[in-house]
Design a protein around this motif. Structure first.
Motif, PDB file in Angstrom:
ATOM      1  N   ARG A  74       0.830  -1.208   0.000  1.00 56.20           N
ATOM      2  CA  ARG A  74       0.000   0.000   0.000  1.00 56.20           C
ATOM      3  C   ARG A  74       0.861   1.254   0.000  1.00 56.20           C
ATOM      4  O   ARG A  74       0.657   2.184   0.780  1.00 56.20           O
ATOM      5  CB  ARG A  74      -0.947   0.011   1.193  1.00 56.20           C
ATOM      6  CG  ARG A  74      -1.958  -1.087   1.141  1.00 56.20           C
ATOM      7  CD  ARG A  74      -2.903  -1.020   2.281  1.00 56.20           C
ATOM      8  NE  ARG A  74      -3.823  -2.147   2.205  1.00 56.20           N
ATOM      9  CZ  ARG A  74      -4.689  -2.432   3.136  1.00 56.20           C
ATOM     10  NH1 ARG A  74      -4.760  -1.685   4.206  1.00 56.20           N
ATOM     11  NH2 ARG A  74      -5.477  -3.461   2.998  1.00 56.20           N
ATOM     12  N   ALA A  75       1.837   1.280  -0.875  1.00 58.05           N
ATOM     13  CA  ALA A  75       2.770   2.406  -0.959  1.00 58.05           C
ATOM     14  C   ALA A  75       2.795   3.006  -2.360  1.00 58.05           C
ATOM     15  O   ALA A  75       3.808   3.532  -2.786  1.00 58.05           O
ATOM     16  CB  ALA A  75       4.156   1.938  -0.547  1.00 58.05           C
ATOM     17  N   GLU A  76       1.668   2.951  -3.063  1.00 53.30           N
ATOM     18  CA  GLU A  76       1.629   3.514  -4.409  1.00 53.30           C
ATOM     19  C   GLU A  76       1.727   5.033  -4.394  1.00 53.30           C
ATOM     20  O   GLU A  76       2.027   5.646  -5.409  1.00 53.30           O
ATOM     21  CB  GLU A  76       0.352   3.092  -5.118  1.00 53.30           C
ATOM     22  CG  GLU A  76       0.341   1.607  -5.438  1.00 53.30           C
ATOM     23  CD  GLU A  76      -0.952   1.179  -6.077  1.00 53.30           C
ATOM     24  OE1 GLU A  76      -2.010   1.691  -5.669  1.00 53.30           O
ATOM     25  OE2 GLU A  76      -0.896   0.334  -6.976  1.00 53.30           O
ATOM     26  N   TRP A  77       1.508   5.652  -3.243  1.00 56.20           N
ATOM     27  CA  TRP A  77       1.610   7.103  -3.118  1.00 56.20           C
ATOM     28  C   TRP A  77       3.038   7.590  -3.382  1.00 56.20           C
ATOM     29  O   TRP A  77       3.237   8.761  -3.698  1.00 56.20           O
ATOM     30  CB  TRP A  77       1.149   7.546  -1.725  1.00 56.20           C
ATOM     31  CG  TRP A  77       1.894   6.878  -0.618  1.00 56.20           C
ATOM     32  CD1 TRP A  77       1.557   5.726   0.005  1.00 56.20           C
ATOM     33  CD2 TRP A  77       3.127   7.307  -0.034  1.00 56.20           C
ATOM     34  NE1 TRP A  77       2.496   5.406   0.953  1.00 56.20           N
ATOM     35  CE2 TRP A  77       3.466   6.358   0.955  1.00 56.20           C
ATOM     36  CE3 TRP A  77       3.966   8.391  -0.237  1.00 56.20           C
ATOM     37  CZ2 TRP A  77       4.627   6.476   1.723  1.00 56.20           C
ATOM     38  CZ3 TRP A  77       5.107   8.507   0.528  1.00 56.20           C
ATOM     39  CH2 TRP A  77       5.423   7.565   1.496  1.00 56.20           C
ATOM     40  N   ILE A  78       4.019   6.685  -3.282  1.00 52.79           N
ATOM     41  CA  ILE A  78       5.413   7.070  -3.526  1.00 52.79           C
ATOM     42  C   ILE A  78       5.587   7.550  -4.968  1.00 52.79           C
ATOM     43  O   ILE A  78       6.327   8.499  -5.223  1.00 52.79           O
ATOM     44  CB  ILE A  78       6.366   5.891  -3.211  1.00 52.79           C
ATOM     45  CG1 ILE A  78       6.355   5.613  -1.718  1.00 52.79           C
ATOM     46  CG2 ILE A  78       7.773   6.175  -3.690  1.00 52.79           C
ATOM     47  CD1 ILE A  78       7.139   4.389  -1.312  1.00 52.79           C
ATOM     48  N   LEU A  79       4.877   6.924  -5.912  1.00 54.72           N
ATOM     49  CA  LEU A  79       4.980   7.347  -7.308  1.00 54.72           C
ATOM     50  C   LEU A  79       4.402   8.744  -7.507  1.00 54.72           C
ATOM     51  O   LEU A  79       4.918   9.520  -8.306  1.00 54.72           O
ATOM     52  CB  LEU A  79       4.273   6.344  -8.221  1.00 54.72           C
ATOM     53  CG  LEU A  79       4.955   4.983  -8.339  1.00 54.72           C
ATOM     54  CD1 LEU A  79       4.146   4.085  -9.247  1.00 54.72           C
ATOM     55  CD2 LEU A  79       6.357   5.137  -8.861  1.00 54.72           C
ATOM     56  N   ILE A  80       3.353   9.075  -6.766  1.00 58.09           N
ATOM     57  CA  ILE A  80       2.774  10.416  -6.860  1.00 58.09           C
ATOM     58  C   ILE A  80       3.761  11.451  -6.324  1.00 58.09           C
ATOM     59  O   ILE A  80       3.943  12.519  -6.911  1.00 58.09           O
ATOM     60  CB  ILE A  80       1.431  10.472  -6.104  1.00 58.09           C
ATOM     61  CG1 ILE A  80       0.429   9.546  -6.789  1.00 58.09           C
ATOM     62  CG2 ILE A  80       0.894  11.896  -6.048  1.00 58.09           C
ATOM     63  CD1 ILE A  80      -0.846   9.330  -6.029  1.00 58.09           C
ATOM     64  N   VAL A  81       4.432  11.109  -5.231  1.00 55.93           N
ATOM     65  CA  VAL A  81       5.435  12.015  -4.660  1.00 55.93           C
ATOM     66  C   VAL A  81       6.581  12.212  -5.648  1.00 55.93           C
ATOM     67  O   VAL A  81       7.071  13.334  -5.829  1.00 55.93           O
ATOM     68  CB  VAL A  81       5.943  11.477  -3.307  1.00 55.93           C
ATOM     69  CG1 VAL A  81       7.131  12.264  -2.800  1.00 55.93           C
ATOM     70  CG2 VAL A  81       4.820  11.476  -2.287  1.00 55.93           C
ATOM     71  N   LEU A  82       7.024  11.139  -6.297  1.00 58.88           N
ATOM     72  CA  LEU A  82       8.093  11.258  -7.292  1.00 58.88           C
ATOM     73  C   LEU A  82       7.654  12.127  -8.473  1.00 58.88           C
ATOM     74  O   LEU A  82       8.441  12.931  -8.975  1.00 58.88           O
ATOM     75  CB  LEU A  82       8.513   9.881  -7.789  1.00 58.88           C
ATOM     76  CG  LEU A  82       9.357   9.059  -6.837  1.00 58.88           C
ATOM     77  CD1 LEU A  82       9.550   7.658  -7.401  1.00 58.88           C
ATOM     78  CD2 LEU A  82      10.682   9.722  -6.594  1.00 58.88           C
ATOM     79  N   ALA A  83       6.416  11.970  -8.908  1.00 59.04           N
ATOM     80  CA  ALA A  83       5.926  12.782 -10.025  1.00 59.04           C
ATOM     81  C   ALA A  83       5.882  14.259  -9.650  1.00 59.04           C
ATOM     82  O   ALA A  83       6.247  15.120 -10.453  1.00 59.04           O
ATOM     83  CB  ALA A  83       4.539  12.298 -10.432  1.00 59.04           C
TER      84      ALA A  83
END
Length: 45
Positions: free
Chosen positions: A26-35
């Protein structure tokens, strides 16, 4: 130096996303932070 670490981290996150690990953790938010972190660089280049 920081840019190299950022690219290594981003590549690792993309690999983890496509292998399904980020969804499992449940760490898909990391990709949003990278974007969001890359967006200003793309805007100014």
């Amino acid at each position: 130096m920081f840019l190299g670490f950022f690219y290594i981290f981003a590549i690792a996150c993309i690999i983890l996303y496509y292998t399904g690990h980020l969804k499992r953790w449940r760490a898909e938010w990391i990709l949003i932070v990278l974007a969001i972190a890359v967006f200003p660089a793309v805007l100014f280049l």
